[in-house]
Each structure stands twice: as C-alpha cells, then as structure tokens.
Write a protein that holds these residues in place. Structure first.
Motif, PDB file in Angstrom:
ATOM      1  N   PHE A 199      28.378  14.965  75.517  1.00 35.47           N
ATOM      2  CA  PHE A 199      27.774  15.962  74.630  1.00 35.47           C
ATOM      3  C   PHE A 199      26.372  15.536  74.198  1.00 35.47           C
ATOM      4  O   PHE A 199      25.422  16.324  74.252  1.00 35.47           O
ATOM      5  CB  PHE A 199      28.663  16.192  73.398  1.00 35.47           C
ATOM      6  CG  PHE A 199      28.003  17.034  72.344  1.00 35.47           C
ATOM      7  CD1 PHE A 199      27.873  18.403  72.506  1.00 35.47           C
ATOM      8  CD2 PHE A 199      27.494  16.449  71.189  1.00 35.47           C
ATOM      9  CE1 PHE A 199      27.249  19.187  71.537  1.00 35.47           C
ATOM     10  CE2 PHE A 199      26.872  17.224  70.212  1.00 35.47           C
ATOM     11  CZ  PHE A 199      26.748  18.598  70.390  1.00 35.47           C
ATOM     12  N   LEU A 200      26.225  14.296  73.739  1.00 35.41           N
ATOM     13  CA  LEU A 200      24.918  13.810  73.301  1.00 35.41           C
ATOM     14  C   LEU A 200      23.913  13.793  74.458  1.00 35.41           C
ATOM     15  O   LEU A 200      22.728  14.097  74.267  1.00 35.41           O
ATOM     16  CB  LEU A 200      25.038  12.412  72.683  1.00 35.41           C
ATOM     17  CG  LEU A 200      25.733  12.355  71.336  1.00 35.41           C
ATOM     18  CD1 LEU A 200      25.952  10.895  70.902  1.00 35.41           C
ATOM     19  CD2 LEU A 200      24.948  13.119  70.280  1.00 35.41           C
ATOM     20  N   HIS A 201      24.388  13.465  75.645  1.00 38.19           N
ATOM     21  CA  HIS A 201      23.523  13.444  76.831  1.00 38.19           C
ATOM     22  C   HIS A 201      23.009  14.851  77.142  1.00 38.19           C
ATOM     23  O   HIS A 201      21.806  15.060  77.303  1.00 38.19           O
ATOM     24  CB  HIS A 201      24.308  12.867  78.024  1.00 38.19           C
ATOM     25  CG  HIS A 201      23.463  12.601  79.216  1.00 38.19           C
ATOM     26  ND1 HIS A 201      22.618  11.524  79.302  1.00 38.19           N
ATOM     27  CD2 HIS A 201      23.335  13.271  80.392  1.00 38.19           C
ATOM     28  CE1 HIS A 201      22.005  11.530  80.464  1.00 38.19           C
ATOM     29  NE2 HIS A 201      22.421  12.593  81.152  1.00 38.19           N
ATOM     30  N   VAL A 202      23.911  15.798  77.169  1.00 36.42           N
ATOM     31  CA  VAL A 202      23.533  17.189  77.472  1.00 36.42           C
ATOM     32  C   VAL A 202      22.667  17.753  76.353  1.00 36.42           C
ATOM     33  O   VAL A 202      21.640  18.406  76.610  1.00 36.42           O
ATOM     34  CB  VAL A 202      24.790  18.061  77.717  1.00 36.42           C
ATOM     35  CG1 VAL A 202      24.431  19.535  77.827  1.00 36.42           C
ATOM     36  CG2 VAL A 202      25.521  17.591  78.979  1.00 36.42           C
ATOM     37  N   LEU A 203      23.050  17.515  75.107  1.00 35.24           N
ATOM     38  CA  LEU A 203      22.264  18.002  73.971  1.00 35.24           C
ATOM     39  C   LEU A 203      20.838  17.453  74.015  1.00 35.24           C
ATOM     40  O   LEU A 203      19.868  18.195  73.780  1.00 35.24           O
ATOM     41  CB  LEU A 203      22.936  17.625  72.647  1.00 35.24           C
ATOM     42  CG  LEU A 203      22.191  18.049  71.377  1.00 35.24           C
ATOM     43  CD1 LEU A 203      22.062  19.569  71.298  1.00 35.24           C
ATOM     44  CD2 LEU A 203      22.904  17.493  70.154  1.00 35.24           C
ATOM     45  N   SER A 204      20.691  16.184  74.331  1.00 37.68           N
ATOM     46  CA  SER A 204      19.362  15.579  74.418  1.00 37.68           C
ATOM     47  C   SER A 204      18.516  16.236  75.502  1.00 37.68           C
ATOM     48  O   SER A 204      17.329  16.496  75.300  1.00 37.68           O
ATOM     49  CB  SER A 204      19.482  14.081  74.683  1.00 37.68           C
ATOM     50  OG  SER A 204      20.115  13.454  73.601  1.00 37.68           O
ATOM     51  N   ALA A 205      19.128  16.525  76.633  1.00 37.49           N
ATOM     52  CA  ALA A 205      18.415  17.209  77.715  1.00 37.49           C
ATOM     53  C   ALA A 205      18.022  18.618  77.284  1.00 37.49           C
ATOM     54  O   ALA A 205      16.900  19.072  77.553  1.00 37.49           O
ATOM     55  CB  ALA A 205      19.273  17.250  78.978  1.00 37.49           C
ATOM     56  N   VAL A 206      18.923  19.296  76.602  1.00 35.77           N
ATOM     57  CA  VAL A 206      18.645  20.656  76.130  1.00 35.77           C
ATOM     58  C   VAL A 206      17.492  20.653  75.120  1.00 35.77           C
ATOM     59  O   VAL A 206      16.586  21.495  75.194  1.00 35.77           O
ATOM     60  CB  VAL A 206      19.907  21.289  75.513  1.00 35.77           C
ATOM     61  CG1 VAL A 206      19.586  22.553  74.736  1.00 35.77           C
ATOM     62  CG2 VAL A 206      20.933  21.573  76.604  1.00 35.77           C
ATOM     63  N   VAL A 207      17.506  19.705  74.189  1.00 36.50           N
ATOM     64  CA  VAL A 207      16.437  19.627  73.187  1.00 36.50           C
ATOM     65  C   VAL A 207      15.100  19.371  73.873  1.00 36.50           C
ATOM     66  O   VAL A 207      14.104  20.042  73.577  1.00 36.50           O
ATOM     67  CB  VAL A 207      16.738  18.537  72.127  1.00 36.50           C
ATOM     68  CG1 VAL A 207      15.511  18.234  71.275  1.00 36.50           C
ATOM     69  CG2 VAL A 207      17.909  18.958  71.264  1.00 36.50           C
ATOM     70  N   TRP A 208      15.074  18.427  74.817  1.00 40.90           N
ATOM     71  CA  TRP A 208      13.825  18.069  75.473  1.00 40.90           C
ATOM     72  C   TRP A 208      13.314  19.216  76.349  1.00 40.90           C
ATOM     73  O   TRP A 208      12.213  19.725  76.162  1.00 40.90           O
ATOM     74  CB  TRP A 208      14.006  16.801  76.288  1.00 40.90           C
ATOM     75  CG  TRP A 208      12.737  16.192  76.822  1.00 40.90           C
ATOM     76  CD1 TRP A 208      11.457  16.628  76.616  1.00 40.90           C
ATOM     77  CD2 TRP A 208      12.633  15.037  77.641  1.00 40.90           C
ATOM     78  NE1 TRP A 208      10.572  15.799  77.258  1.00 40.90           N
ATOM     79  CE2 TRP A 208      11.260  14.815  77.895  1.00 40.90           C
ATOM     80  CE3 TRP A 208      13.573  14.155  78.183  1.00 40.90           C
ATOM     81  CZ2 TRP A 208      10.813  13.754  78.676  1.00 40.90           C
ATOM     82  CZ3 TRP A 208      13.113  13.103  78.953  1.00 40.90           C
ATOM     83  CH2 TRP A 208      11.751  12.904  79.198  1.00 40.90           C
ATOM     84  N   VAL A 209      14.135  19.650  77.287  1.00 42.82           N
ATOM     85  CA  VAL A 209      13.697  20.685  78.231  1.00 42.82           C
ATOM     86  C   VAL A 209      13.577  22.039  77.532  1.00 42.82           C
ATOM     87  O   VAL A 209      12.575  22.744  77.699  1.00 42.82           O
ATOM     88  CB  VAL A 209      14.644  20.756  79.451  1.00 42.82           C
ATOM     89  CG1 VAL A 209      14.216  21.864  80.404  1.00 42.82           C
ATOM     90  CG2 VAL A 209      14.676  19.412  80.186  1.00 42.82           C
ATOM     91  N   GLY A 210      14.563  22.392  76.734  1.00 45.44           N
ATOM     92  CA  GLY A 210      14.504  23.655  76.009  1.00 45.44           C
ATOM     93  C   GLY A 210      13.332  23.696  75.042  1.00 45.44           C
ATOM     94  O   GLY A 210      12.659  24.722  74.907  1.00 45.44           O
ATOM     95  N   GLY A 211      13.068  22.567  74.392  1.00 41.51           N
ATOM     96  CA  GLY A 211      11.930  22.495  73.480  1.00 41.51           C
ATOM     97  C   GLY A 211      10.614  22.726  74.203  1.00 41.51           C
ATOM     98  O   GLY A 211       9.726  23.424  73.695  1.00 41.51           O
ATOM     99  N   MET A 212      10.489  22.155  75.392  1.00 39.76           N
ATOM    100  CA  MET A 212       9.259  22.367  76.170  1.00 39.76           C
ATOM    101  C   MET A 212       9.117  23.826  76.580  1.00 39.76           C
ATOM    102  O   MET A 212       8.004  24.378  76.550  1.00 39.76           O
ATOM    103  CB  MET A 212       9.241  21.473  77.414  1.00 39.76           C
ATOM    104  CG  MET A 212       9.036  20.012  77.112  1.00 39.76           C
ATOM    105  SD  MET A 212       8.835  19.001  78.590  1.00 39.76           S
ATOM    106  CE  MET A 212      10.394  19.230  79.436  1.00 39.76           C
TER     107      MET A 212
END
Length: 159
Positions: free
Chosen positions: A14-27
């Motif tokens: 969950f933390l791995h996917v959430l981190s990817a979502v925050v980074w890529v989604g944020g961009m």
C-alpha cells in the motif's frame, strides 16, 4: 526482510503504491491542471511567486514519497526473492526508471531553488528562465517514466 514483509505485506505494498501515486499523480496535476490555471494570472511576478510556492509544496509531499518508495521497493525485492528469477529483469527495469526519475526530480529541485534565489533578488526574467525547463520537458518526461514504472509494477504483481 522476509519476516517484515510477511507480517506487513499489505501495508508495505500500500505504501509503495501510494508513494507512486503521490509522485506521478502529483506531477500530472502540477503539469496539466495547476500549470494551465496559472496561465490566467496576468501579473508575471505573482505568477512566478505562486509557481515557486506550488513547487515547494509539491516537494514537501514528493520527497517523503520518494524515500518510502525506495524503502518499500528494497523490502519487496529482498523479501520476494526476485533475484535470479525470470522477473528480475522487470524489477531492474523498474528500479532503473525510478532512479532516472529521481535524478530528474533532483534537477527540478535544483532549478526551482535557483529560480527562488533569482526571484528573491528581483531577477524575474532569470527566475522564469530557470523554471521553464521544468514545465517544458522535465516534468512531462518524469510523468512518462512514472507511468512506465507503474505499468512494470502492475506487470510484476500480475505474475
């Protein structure tokens, strides 16, 4: 690592996917929503100031995400014993993409700080010049790479 992953696998993934979502989604949000909405701001100094502030806030979310992404990736690679398997090439490809993204992020961070220093000195054209590559190609490139990494991650989970 194996015991850690076995006891907390759902949280780690969950933390791995959430981190990817925050980074890529944020961009994606910064580039395709915030960037375009900022174009309606007519005063160049206000636009530059807000852009710098938006990037600063973005960094405060992304830097922890990058660290969590790296830590959870290491835990999963070791715990799931990917090394020596047919899937290891996917793991390496995914990690290479994230490393390149981190290097690009570092460039964005440096450019933003240079722009902030120029802005603070009243050197607005220089500040704008320092920010220009961020929106033009650094963030778009990282978005593409991030989507590739997410696809590779989904592929790995599918096996």
């Amino acid at each position: 690592m194996e015991t850690l992953f076995n006891n907390f696998s759902s949280l780690i993934v969950f933390l791995h996917v959430l981190s990817a979502v925050v980074w890529v989604g944020g961009m994606i949000v910064i580039r395709f929503a915030v960037h375009y909405s900022m174009q309606s701001v007519e005063e160049p100094q206000i636009k530059l100031g807000r852009t710098l502030e938006n990037l600063k806030r973005f960094f405060s979310m992304v830097i922890p995400s990058i660290i969590i992404l790296l830590l959870t990736a290491i835990i999963m690679i070791i715990a799931l014993k990917f090394k020596g398997t047919e899937l290891y090439a996917f793991v390496i490809a995914k990690e290479v993409v994230w490393v390149v993204m981190t290097i690009i992020f570092t460039l964005v961070y440096i450019k933003r700080n240079q722009a902030q220093k120029a802005f603070d000195k009243g050197e607005f054209p220089l500040a704008k010049q320092k920010l220009q590559p961020i929106a033009s190609f650094l963030i778009p490139l990282n978005i593409v790479l991030g989507l590739v990494a997410i696809y590779l991650g989904v592929t790995l989970r599918g096996f």
